[in-house]
Design a protein around this motif. Structure first.
Motif, PDB file in Angstrom:
ATOM      1  N   GLN A 162     118.681 -25.087  10.741  1.00 48.02           N
ATOM      2  CA  GLN A 162     119.704 -25.587  11.646  1.00 48.02           C
ATOM      3  C   GLN A 162     119.799 -24.784  12.941  1.00 48.02           C
ATOM      4  O   GLN A 162     120.462 -25.202  13.896  1.00 48.02           O
ATOM      5  N   LEU A 163     119.139 -23.614  12.984  1.00 48.44           N
ATOM      6  CA  LEU A 163     119.156 -22.799  14.199  1.00 48.44           C
ATOM      7  C   LEU A 163     117.956 -23.070  15.107  1.00 48.44           C
ATOM      8  O   LEU A 163     117.960 -22.657  16.267  1.00 48.44           O
ATOM      9  N   ARG A 177     115.264 -23.733  21.360  1.00 50.04           N
ATOM     10  CA  ARG A 177     116.225 -22.650  21.150  1.00 50.04           C
ATOM     11  C   ARG A 177     116.118 -22.138  19.730  1.00 50.04           C
ATOM     12  O   ARG A 177     115.676 -22.847  18.813  1.00 50.04           O
ATOM     13  N   LEU A 178     116.545 -20.885  19.543  1.00 55.27           N
ATOM     14  CA  LEU A 178     116.750 -20.307  18.219  1.00 55.27           C
ATOM     15  C   LEU A 178     118.140 -19.710  18.246  1.00 55.27           C
ATOM     16  O   LEU A 178     118.374 -18.650  18.839  1.00 55.27           O
ATOM     17  N   GLY A 179     119.074 -20.369  17.622  1.00 51.45           N
ATOM     18  CA  GLY A 179     120.462 -19.947  17.682  1.00 51.45           C
ATOM     19  C   GLY A 179     120.986 -20.072  19.096  1.00 51.45           C
ATOM     20  O   GLY A 179     121.000 -21.166  19.676  1.00 51.45           O
ATOM     21  N   THR A 180     121.381 -18.957  19.667  1.00 50.60           N
ATOM     22  CA  THR A 180     121.940 -18.965  21.020  1.00 50.60           C
ATOM     23  C   THR A 180     120.926 -18.556  22.087  1.00 50.60           C
ATOM     24  O   THR A 180     121.285 -18.443  23.258  1.00 50.60           O
ATOM     25  N   CYS A 203     118.145  -8.715  15.223  1.00 44.34           N
ATOM     26  CA  CYS A 203     117.524  -9.020  16.514  1.00 44.34           C
ATOM     27  C   CYS A 203     118.564  -9.691  17.403  1.00 44.34           C
ATOM     28  O   CYS A 203     118.974 -10.836  17.149  1.00 44.34           O
ATOM     29  N   THR A 204     118.988  -8.998  18.421  1.00 48.08           N
ATOM     30  CA  THR A 204     119.891  -9.626  19.390  1.00 48.08           C
ATOM     31  C   THR A 204     119.078 -10.509  20.336  1.00 48.08           C
ATOM     32  O   THR A 204     117.846 -10.436  20.374  1.00 48.08           O
ATOM     33  N   ASP A 205     119.780 -11.333  21.118  1.00 46.06           N
ATOM     34  CA  ASP A 205     119.072 -12.259  22.004  1.00 46.06           C
ATOM     35  C   ASP A 205     118.219 -11.533  23.035  1.00 46.06           C
ATOM     36  O   ASP A 205     117.172 -12.051  23.454  1.00 46.06           O
TER      37      ASP A 205
END
Length: 220
Positions: free
Chosen positions: A137-138, A206-209, A95-97
């Motif tokens: 951590q994401l 947020r989730l990651g970036t 899944c990309t952003d």
């Protein structure tokens, strides 16, 4: 001839003559009928008919008594004999952003020093399934004041880590709940923790970036 002469009575000679005459007529009549039949073709037709009616059907070969003829075997039609192969499912990619959206939800108002539940929502907005990492951590929620100063963060005072990968179906939504103690915090977890003063604050996740839009919270 009309007056027989001999030692026997005349009636005997007459009977003999009648018998000979009868035989002669029979022979002549039979010969005439045979000639007529041959001339008209009736004799051949009768012979052919007799031969045709008296002829027996040919015997079935021994091999055909054991192995059936192909004409008697029903073969399956193309539709019945074709097995439909199940459609292959391609492996889901990452899944990309741009395939997900991140959203935060929180109470519109929170009393000073009281706990509140914040929720992080992750949705697959793509038309295909995809895989996304949901490691601890994401995932992060951060509370700031209107000037942009950091007031609290869900990673503060925590060292949790995980390795979680999940496949999201199209339009699937995954939610994570975080309990806020109502106190301030900072990443090193060494500064004193206290209730933030009343006012308006901004919550973002947020989730990651991939970041969410900002949700406003009022602390009173």
């Amino acid at each position: 001839m009309l007056h027989p002469v001999g030692p026997l009575p005349a009636s005997v000679y007459w009977r003999r003559r009648v018998l000979v005459l009868t035989l002669l007529v029979s022979v002549l009549g039979g010969g005439g009928w045979v000639g007529y039949a041959v001339a008209t073709g009736r004799f051949d037709d009768g012979t052919t008919t007799v031969a045709a009616t008296s002829s027996a059907p040919p015997a079935t070969p021994a091999l055909e008594r054991v192995v059936p003829s192909l004409a008697g075997v029903q073969l399956p039609t193309g539709a019945a004999s074709t097995t439909a192969n199940p459609p292959s499912t391609a492996a889901a990619g990452p899944c990309t952003d741009d395939m997900i959206t991140v959203e935060v939800r929180a109470p519109a108002g929170v009393a000073v020093g009281t706990q509140a539940t914040f929720v992080l929502l992750v949705s697959n907005v793509a038309t295909v399934p995809c895989i996304r990492s949901f490691d601890e951590q994401l995932q992060e929620l951060v509370l700031r004041d209107l000037a942009g100063n950091r007031i609290w963060g869900s990673h503060d005072c925590r060292a949790d880590t995980s390795d979680v990968r999940r496949t999201l179906a199209p339009a699937e939504v995954v939610s994570f709940s975080v309990e806020w103690s109502g106190l301030t915090s900072e990443p090193t977890c060494t500064a004193p923790r206290m209730p933030p003063p009343p006012g308006a604050y901004l919550l973002q996740g947020r989730l990651g970036t991939e970041n969410s839009a900002v949700a406003q919270i009022s602390i009173a």
